[in-house]
Design a protein around this motif. Structure first.
Motif, mmCIF file in Angstrom:
data_model
loop_
_atom_site.group_PDB
_atom_site.id
_atom_site.type_symbol
_atom_site.label_atom_id
_atom_site.label_comp_id
_atom_site.label_asym_id
_atom_site.label_seq_id
_atom_site.Cartn_x
_atom_site.Cartn_y
_atom_site.Cartn_z
ATOM 1 N N ASP A 162 -11.764 0.496 48.289
ATOM 2 C CA ASP A 162 -12.120 0.002 49.311
ATOM 3 C C ASP A 162 -13.133 0.019 50.086
ATOM 4 O O ASP A 162 -12.496 1.031 50.186
ATOM 5 N N PRO A 163 -13.643 -0.871 50.548
ATOM 6 C CA PRO A 163 -14.767 -0.875 51.292
ATOM 7 C C PRO A 163 -13.391 -0.362 52.700
ATOM 8 O O PRO A 163 -13.661 0.858 54.189
ATOM 9 N N MET A 164 -12.373 -0.548 52.915
ATOM 10 C CA MET A 164 -11.283 -1.044 54.874
ATOM 11 C C MET A 164 -11.074 0.504 54.706
ATOM 12 O O MET A 164 -11.046 1.575 55.984
ATOM 13 N N ILE A 165 -10.794 1.976 53.247
ATOM 14 C CA ILE A 165 -9.919 3.390 53.326
ATOM 15 C C ILE A 165 -11.192 4.148 52.345
ATOM 16 O O ILE A 165 -10.672 5.253 52.951
ATOM 17 N N TYR A 166 -12.399 3.665 52.464
ATOM 18 C CA TYR A 166 -13.537 4.739 52.047
ATOM 19 C C TYR A 166 -14.368 5.826 53.128
ATOM 20 O O TYR A 166 -14.076 6.738 52.540
ATOM 21 N N GLU A 167 -14.775 5.131 54.697
ATOM 22 C CA GLU A 167 -14.511 6.078 55.075
ATOM 23 C C GLU A 167 -13.466 7.149 55.367
ATOM 24 O O GLU A 167 -13.841 8.002 55.751
ATOM 25 N N LYS A 168 -11.898 6.361 55.152
ATOM 26 C CA LYS A 168 -11.209 7.276 55.442
ATOM 27 C C LYS A 168 -10.940 8.367 54.719
ATOM 28 O O LYS A 168 -10.871 9.759 54.693
ATOM 29 N N VAL A 169 -11.138 7.765 53.318
ATOM 30 C CA VAL A 169 -11.417 8.943 51.955
ATOM 31 C C VAL A 169 -12.149 10.237 52.428
ATOM 32 O O VAL A 169 -12.501 10.947 51.877
ATOM 33 N N ASN A 170 -13.665 8.928 52.269
ATOM 34 C CA ASN A 170 -15.105 10.329 52.310
ATOM 35 C C ASN A 170 -14.742 11.141 52.693
ATOM 36 O O ASN A 170 -15.432 12.804 53.091
ATOM 37 N N ASN A 171 -14.394 11.572 54.188
ATOM 38 C CA ASN A 171 -14.046 12.383 55.525
ATOM 39 C C ASN A 171 -12.402 12.856 55.277
ATOM 40 O O ASN A 171 -12.542 14.428 56.152
ATOM 41 N N LEU A 172 -11.915 12.848 54.295
ATOM 42 C CA LEU A 172 -11.114 13.880 53.373
ATOM 43 C C LEU A 172 -11.722 15.338 53.076
ATOM 44 O O LEU A 172 -11.918 14.966 52.085
ATOM 45 N N GLU A 173 -11.055 15.955 53.461
ATOM 46 C CA GLU A 173 -10.900 17.106 52.655
ATOM 47 C C GLU A 173 -10.174 17.241 51.445
ATOM 48 O O GLU A 173 -8.975 16.436 51.834
ATOM 49 N N LYS A 174 -9.572 17.815 50.443
ATOM 50 C CA LYS A 174 -8.697 18.140 49.294
ATOM 51 C C LYS A 174 -7.429 18.259 49.966
ATOM 52 O O LYS A 174 -7.178 19.827 51.232
ATOM 53 N N ASP A 175 -6.839 17.899 50.017
ATOM 54 C CA ASP A 175 -4.880 18.052 50.073
ATOM 55 C C ASP A 175 -4.565 17.171 52.173
ATOM 56 O O ASP A 175 -3.789 17.680 52.404
ATOM 57 N N GLU A 176 -5.826 17.320 52.639
ATOM 58 C CA GLU A 176 -5.990 17.156 53.917
ATOM 59 C C GLU A 176 -4.965 15.255 53.949
ATOM 60 O O GLU A 176 -5.064 14.452 53.018
ATOM 61 N N VAL A 177 -3.688 15.327 54.886
ATOM 62 C CA VAL A 177 -3.569 13.364 54.994
ATOM 63 C C VAL A 177 -4.084 12.718 56.159
ATOM 64 O O VAL A 177 -4.527 13.120 57.179
ATOM 65 N N SER A 178 -4.375 11.389 55.979
ATOM 66 C CA SER A 178 -4.868 10.483 56.363
ATOM 67 C C SER A 178 -4.404 10.121 57.559
ATOM 68 O O SER A 178 -3.381 11.043 57.677
ATOM 69 N N LEU A 179 -4.173 9.473 58.690
ATOM 70 C CA LEU A 179 -4.141 9.050 59.392
ATOM 71 C C LEU A 179 -3.230 7.933 59.523
ATOM 72 O O LEU A 179 -3.252 7.856 58.372
ATOM 73 N N VAL A 180 -1.544 7.687 59.740
ATOM 74 C CA VAL A 180 -0.921 6.439 59.444
ATOM 75 C C VAL A 180 -2.572 5.058 59.034
ATOM 76 O O VAL A 180 -3.135 4.748 60.448
ATOM 77 N N LEU A 181 -2.275 4.436 58.405
ATOM 78 C CA LEU A 181 -3.423 2.918 58.054
ATOM 79 C C LEU A 181 -2.446 2.130 57.732
ATOM 80 O O LEU A 181 -0.984 1.558 57.114
ATOM 81 N N MET A 182 -2.320 0.843 58.456
ATOM 82 C CA MET A 182 -1.856 -0.340 58.124
ATOM 83 C C MET A 182 -2.593 -1.334 57.192
ATOM 84 O O MET A 182 -4.155 -1.328 57.083
ATOM 85 N N ASP A 183 -1.687 -1.891 56.218
ATOM 86 C CA ASP A 183 -2.740 -2.562 54.901
ATOM 87 C C ASP A 183 -1.435 -3.299 54.458
ATOM 88 O O ASP A 183 -0.194 -4.062 55.545
ATOM 89 N N GLN A 184 -1.963 -5.282 53.467
ATOM 90 C CA GLN A 184 -0.937 -5.833 53.514
ATOM 91 C C GLN A 184 -1.667 -6.184 51.642
ATOM 92 O O GLN A 184 -2.501 -6.027 51.629
ATOM 93 N N ASN A 185 -0.591 -7.185 50.947
ATOM 94 C CA ASN A 185 -0.852 -6.943 49.817
ATOM 95 C C ASN A 185 -0.821 -8.618 50.065
ATOM 96 O O ASN A 185 -1.264 -9.044 51.131
ATOM 97 N N ARG A 186 -1.670 -9.021 48.789
ATOM 98 C CA ARG A 186 -2.162 -10.600 48.588
ATOM 99 C C ARG A 186 -1.014 -11.672 49.127
ATOM 100 O O ARG A 186 -1.744 -12.740 49.051
ATOM 101 N N THR A 187 0.343 -11.551 49.432
ATOM 102 C CA THR A 187 1.004 -12.586 50.134
ATOM 103 C C THR A 187 0.881 -12.210 51.920
ATOM 104 O O THR A 187 1.505 -13.177 52.417
#
Length: 487
Positions: free
Chosen positions: A390-415
């Motif tokens: 998902d482009p929304m989280i691509y940058e977050k994942v691409n910049n992570l090192e192995k076992d590193e934890v992202s900052l808190v992200l807000m998302d929403q489901n289909r409803t």
């Protein structure tokens, strides 16, 4: 399988598309919904029986001026269909030099052959209600994209909405028939580990595909709590609606007015099977109803529902449903964010592993038992190509090192329900040449697809020989992959 034609950095899906350029063109044309192919109707005074008569052949020859490129069973292919297919492909970035009219015509003839034989197969069932629902969704989506119904009618050169609906109905029904027929042909095709190994060993080392950067991802989700009084309000409102429906009110009208998901535009109408990827509680209630019955309110992972069963069609159900979603409060949203921030801090400071935290705290039932590990729906394994994320989280994942934890992200489901999540990178696989042991799942998929192609090719050859086919004009001189000319 012409491996030399592939871009070695493609994903599996792109790789298969490159191996079948015509399939890509067909998909592009379908996405733009501009195929003007018409089904032969009674007004044409043509029946399958008299299609074999000499005077009918002469009739088609005389009508070539009207743009009939070919006849496949009960279907026509117009010159304009081929022209539009080319235009659609070009708008999707396919160079006009990459495809010929003969290739486009061959692909259209395949689609018509599938649809024609689906009509002859009594086990293939496509209801008008199902196609009407698809058409409603399609028109709604296109109106949203283009701005208004007037602009849409102008784009399709139609005088009124009903004319557009009629044409799209014919197109969608043919495509649905074609799709079901193709699935039916390959449904029994399986592949053994030995066949997978043989397939891989046949690929010269210099031609083996290169797979792009891949990652394995886990996530931990915290959802804002819904206050009980909000849930009670929704259940009470659904009970009121149910009572009114049982007293004669229209379920469809209430769905249009009150249901809080995309089906509301078509009166809550859905066609479902037990195999559909729906909430298990939703399916359990739907398949427990009798025709005409309206369920009591029940909870799914998305909200609270009532369902009415309209009709049972073999393994399919035609239903209507209404969903109401209880509202969260500012206080519960803040509490959820504070909770996940605290969990993240525990993980970062080494007090608990991400796997343990996901199993203990995550509100996502599907991944909680696996420590938050995500499964790639395309391949069925745990690897994701970075380009598929998902482009929304691509940058977050691409910049992570192995076992590193992202900052808190807000998302929403289909409803539209919001939630918070943190992500970790559990493994990274750099770009590499295909390896049998490491990439078995992908190689198996390619080997299976090749075997499916062979099954389809065999079916086509058999059906072409027994189907009425008439090809006109310049298309008689094409060098087709299949024996459309019956030479």
């Amino acid at each position: 399988m012409h491996l030399k034609t592939i871009n070695l950095k493609f994903t599996i899906k792109q790789y298969l598309s490159a191996c079948m350029l015509l399939a890509l063109v067909s998909v592009n044309a379908q996405n733009n919904s501009q195929d003007s192919t018409l089904v032969i109707t009674d007004s044409d005074n043509i029946t399958r029986e008299n299609l074999t008569k000499k005077d009918t052949v002469e009739k088609f020859t005389r009508r070539k001026a009207d743009g009939i490129a070919a006849v496949i069973g009960d279907y026509l292919i117009l010159d304009s269909d081929i022209t539009k297919m080319r235009e659609d492909a070009e708008t999707q970035g396919v160079s006009s030099g990459e495809i010929t009219n003969c290739q486009l015509a061959g692909r259209l003839m395949e689609n018509k052959l599938y649809a024609h034989h689906a009509l002859q197969d009594t086990t293939v069932i496509v209801s008008d209600q199902e196609i009407t629902g698809m058409t409603d969704q399609q028109i709604s989506r296109m109106v949203s994209q283009i701005g208004s119904m007037e602009k849409l009618l102008d784009f399709y050169r139609k005088e009124d909405e009903q004319g557009l609906r009629d044409e799209l109905f014919k197109i969608n029904k043919e495509r649905r028939l074609s799709s079901i027929m193709q699935d039916k042909i390959i449904e029994g095709v399986e592949i053994t580990p030995e066949e997978v190994r043989s397939f891989f060993n046949r690929i010269p080392e210099e031609d083996r595909p290169k797979f792009g950067d891949e990652v394995e991802i886990a996530q931990l989700i915290i959802k804002p709590e819904v206050p009980k009084e909000e849930e009670d309000k929704v259940v009470d409102r659904l009970n009121e609606m149910r009572d009114e429906i049982l007293d004669g009110s229209s379920f469809s009208t209430k769905a249009v007015l009150y249901s809080e998901d995309a089906t509301s535009a078509r009166g809550g109408q859905m066609t479902i099977t037990r195999e559909d990827a729906l909430d298990k509680d939703f399916k359990q209630v739907a398949f427990s109803l009798r025709e005409g019955e309206v369920s009591k309110p029940f909870k799914s992972q998305f909200g609270y529902h009532i369902i009415q069963l309209d009709k049972v069609r073999g393994q399919k159900l035609d239903i209507r449903h209404i969903i109401l979603i209880p509202k969260v409060t500012e206080e519960t949203v803040k509490a959820a964010k504070d909770k996940i921030e605290d969990i993240r801090k525990e993980i970062v400071e080494g007090e608990i592993s991400f796997d343990e935290a996901a199993r203990k705290y995550s509100d996502e039932k599907e991944t909680r038992g696996d420590g938050g590990q995500l499964i790639n729906p395309k391949s069925g394994d745990t690897r994701f190509e970075l380009t598929d994320i998902d482009p929304m989280i691509y940058e977050k994942v691409n910049n992570l090192e192995k076992d590193e934890v992202s900052l808190v992200l807000m998302d929403q489901n289909r409803t539209g329900q919001k939630f918070f999540k943190i992500i970790t990178l559990t493994q990274r696989y750099p770009e590499h040449i295909a390896d049998y042991a490491k990439d078995y799942t992908k190689i198996k998929e390619l080997a299976l697809r090749e075997k499916q192609f062979e099954a389809i090719e065999k079916w086509q050859n058999e059906k072409i020989s027994e189907t009425y086919i008439k090809i006109n004009g310049a298309y008689k001189d094409c060098d087709y992959n299949s024996n459309w000319l019956k030479n």
